[in-house]
Design a protein around this motif. Structure first.
Motif, PDB file in Angstrom:
ATOM      1  N   VAL A 160       0.851  -1.196   0.000  1.00  0.00           N
ATOM      2  CA  VAL A 160       0.000   0.000   0.000  1.00  0.00           C
ATOM      3  C   VAL A 160       0.887   1.246   0.000  1.00  0.00           C
ATOM      4  O   VAL A 160       0.582   2.257  -0.621  1.00  0.00           O
ATOM      5  CB  VAL A 160      -0.956   0.013   1.221  1.00  0.00           C
ATOM      6  CG1 VAL A 160      -1.703   1.331   1.336  1.00  0.00           C
ATOM      7  CG2 VAL A 160      -1.949  -1.144   1.126  1.00  0.00           C
ATOM      8  N   LYS A 198      -6.142  -5.720  -2.137  1.00  0.00           N
ATOM      9  CA  LYS A 198      -6.512  -4.343  -1.777  1.00  0.00           C
ATOM     10  C   LYS A 198      -7.726  -4.317  -0.845  1.00  0.00           C
ATOM     11  O   LYS A 198      -7.892  -3.403  -0.053  1.00  0.00           O
ATOM     12  CB  LYS A 198      -6.819  -3.537  -3.034  1.00  0.00           C
ATOM     13  CG  LYS A 198      -5.595  -3.189  -3.867  1.00  0.00           C
ATOM     14  CD  LYS A 198      -5.991  -2.405  -5.107  1.00  0.00           C
ATOM     15  CE  LYS A 198      -4.763  -2.084  -5.957  1.00  0.00           C
ATOM     16  NZ  LYS A 198      -5.146  -1.373  -7.207  1.00  0.00           N
ATOM     17  N   ARG A 209     -11.924   4.338  -1.696  1.00  0.00           N
ATOM     18  CA  ARG A 209     -11.552   3.033  -2.247  1.00  0.00           C
ATOM     19  C   ARG A 209     -10.081   2.781  -1.927  1.00  0.00           C
ATOM     20  O   ARG A 209      -9.357   3.720  -1.600  1.00  0.00           O
ATOM     21  CB  ARG A 209     -11.787   3.029  -3.770  1.00  0.00           C
ATOM     22  CG  ARG A 209     -13.226   3.326  -4.172  1.00  0.00           C
ATOM     23  CD  ARG A 209     -14.152   2.239  -3.710  1.00  0.00           C
ATOM     24  NE  ARG A 209     -15.554   2.660  -3.820  1.00  0.00           N
ATOM     25  CZ  ARG A 209     -16.536   2.160  -3.079  1.00  0.00           C
ATOM     26  NH1 ARG A 209     -16.272   1.240  -2.144  1.00  0.00           N
ATOM     27  NH2 ARG A 209     -17.780   2.576  -3.226  1.00  0.00           N
ATOM     28  N   PRO A 210      -9.621   1.520  -2.071  1.00  0.00           N
ATOM     29  CA  PRO A 210      -8.216   1.249  -1.717  1.00  0.00           C
ATOM     30  C   PRO A 210      -7.233   2.197  -2.407  1.00  0.00           C
ATOM     31  O   PRO A 210      -6.275   2.661  -1.791  1.00  0.00           O
ATOM     32  CB  PRO A 210      -8.023  -0.196  -2.194  1.00  0.00           C
ATOM     33  CG  PRO A 210      -9.381  -0.814  -2.022  1.00  0.00           C
ATOM     34  CD  PRO A 210     -10.358   0.275  -2.385  1.00  0.00           C
ATOM     35  N   ASP A 211      -7.477   2.536  -3.671  1.00  0.00           N
ATOM     36  CA  ASP A 211      -6.518   3.394  -4.362  1.00  0.00           C
ATOM     37  C   ASP A 211      -6.603   4.855  -3.926  1.00  0.00           C
ATOM     38  O   ASP A 211      -5.784   5.683  -4.334  1.00  0.00           O
ATOM     39  CB  ASP A 211      -6.722   3.294  -5.890  1.00  0.00           C
ATOM     40  CG  ASP A 211      -6.326   1.911  -6.404  1.00  0.00           C
ATOM     41  OD1 ASP A 211      -5.495   1.245  -5.761  1.00  0.00           O
ATOM     42  OD2 ASP A 211      -6.862   1.488  -7.441  1.00  0.00           O
ATOM     43  N   ASP A 212      -7.597   5.175  -3.077  1.00  0.00           N
ATOM     44  CA  ASP A 212      -7.710   6.550  -2.550  1.00  0.00           C
ATOM     45  C   ASP A 212      -6.955   6.710  -1.237  1.00  0.00           C
ATOM     46  O   ASP A 212      -7.013   7.765  -0.626  1.00  0.00           O
ATOM     47  CB  ASP A 212      -9.187   6.893  -2.296  1.00  0.00           C
ATOM     48  CG  ASP A 212     -10.028   6.799  -3.555  1.00  0.00           C
ATOM     49  OD1 ASP A 212      -9.507   7.103  -4.640  1.00  0.00           O
ATOM     50  OD2 ASP A 212     -11.220   6.419  -3.442  1.00  0.00           O
ATOM     51  N   VAL A 251      -3.231   6.298   0.886  1.00  0.00           N
ATOM     52  CA  VAL A 251      -1.776   6.123   0.758  1.00  0.00           C
ATOM     53  C   VAL A 251      -1.178   5.871   2.130  1.00  0.00           C
ATOM     54  O   VAL A 251      -1.696   6.347   3.143  1.00  0.00           O
ATOM     55  CB  VAL A 251      -1.105   7.361   0.124  1.00  0.00           C
ATOM     56  CG1 VAL A 251      -1.460   7.457  -1.358  1.00  0.00           C
ATOM     57  CG2 VAL A 251      -1.466   8.637   0.859  1.00  0.00           C
TER      58      VAL A 251
END
Lengths: 145, 145
Positions: free
Chosen positions: A33, A86, B135-138, B140
């Motif tokens: 991540v 994820k 979402r996971p990609d949002d 860090v």
């Protein structure tokens, strides 16, 4: 003690722990991540022997937590989290929030932040279907009859 | 491999895993959420040797995850989750939700339910401070400088 096999347990918590129940699994996923994709990056973060890390990453690829993109020139390739991997992010976030509240540390630590503005996430609350916030005593565990 | 000591790690996820990073810890806590308080109940659910369970429960009492109420006539007493232990419930819920979605099981399993109406909990969503679903990609992971 030898790890019990839990992948056919009736409890979904147990089945999840069959995949991610060793402390190192979630730390590898945390590093991913954080942007790590290469074997050397994971090794540096986790400070473990190469053969051990290789075994662990192989297991996580077999579990479809990671997908590996090979390199033309050989070597370890790059490791990317799958959608299944994820989807473990809420587990990491709840562990981080518990750790921030219930373990002792007097300096800045790793943070999971909103990518848009680098602000902390909202505290995870458990909610009922109709939107009530549920405290621990408002939740029961029921086993199948 | 010998477990690495993570209790002084700068990452709150690692510090949490120092306490709950062995698969059996969260299963013991799950059983406590399900109402188990007595040594024999935990042993029956987990199907492990008495000396191993005794060591584990002792460690969890030392970590103040459980408090133990002794019995007048001796014996193991009763184990109750502390507030610190109950605060792990969101970790159990996110593991359960991941397990329900990403592991295979074709029958009814253990469920964590709203005590008021025995309905499933709402799916845990990660949220930004201003209420966006992340979402996971949002999200860090940032390490301290």
């Amino acid at each position: 003690m030898k790890r019990k096999c839990l992948d056919e347990d009736q409890c979904p918590i147990a089945r999840s722990l069959d995949v991610v129940g060793d402390w190192w699994t979630l730390l590898i996923i945390r590093d991913a991540v954080g942007g790590a994709t290469r074997f050397g990056e994971f090794q540096k973060h986790l400070d473990i022997a190469k053969n051990i890390l290789a075994t662990r990453l192989k297991a996580l690829v077999e579990q479809r937590i990671f997908t590996v993109v090979s390199e033309a020139e050989g070597g370890h390739g790059q490791y990317f989290l799958t959608a299944k991997g994820k989807a473990l992010l809420p587990v990491l976030v709840t562990l981080a929030q518990w750790g921030e509240e219930h373990t002792v540390w007097d300096a800045e630590g790793t943070k999971l932040l909103d990518a848009k503005n680098l602000q902390p996430l909202r505290r995870v609350e458990l909610m009922s279907q109709d939107g009530r916030i549920l405290r621990p005593d408002d939740v029961v565990a029921i086993e199948p009859a």
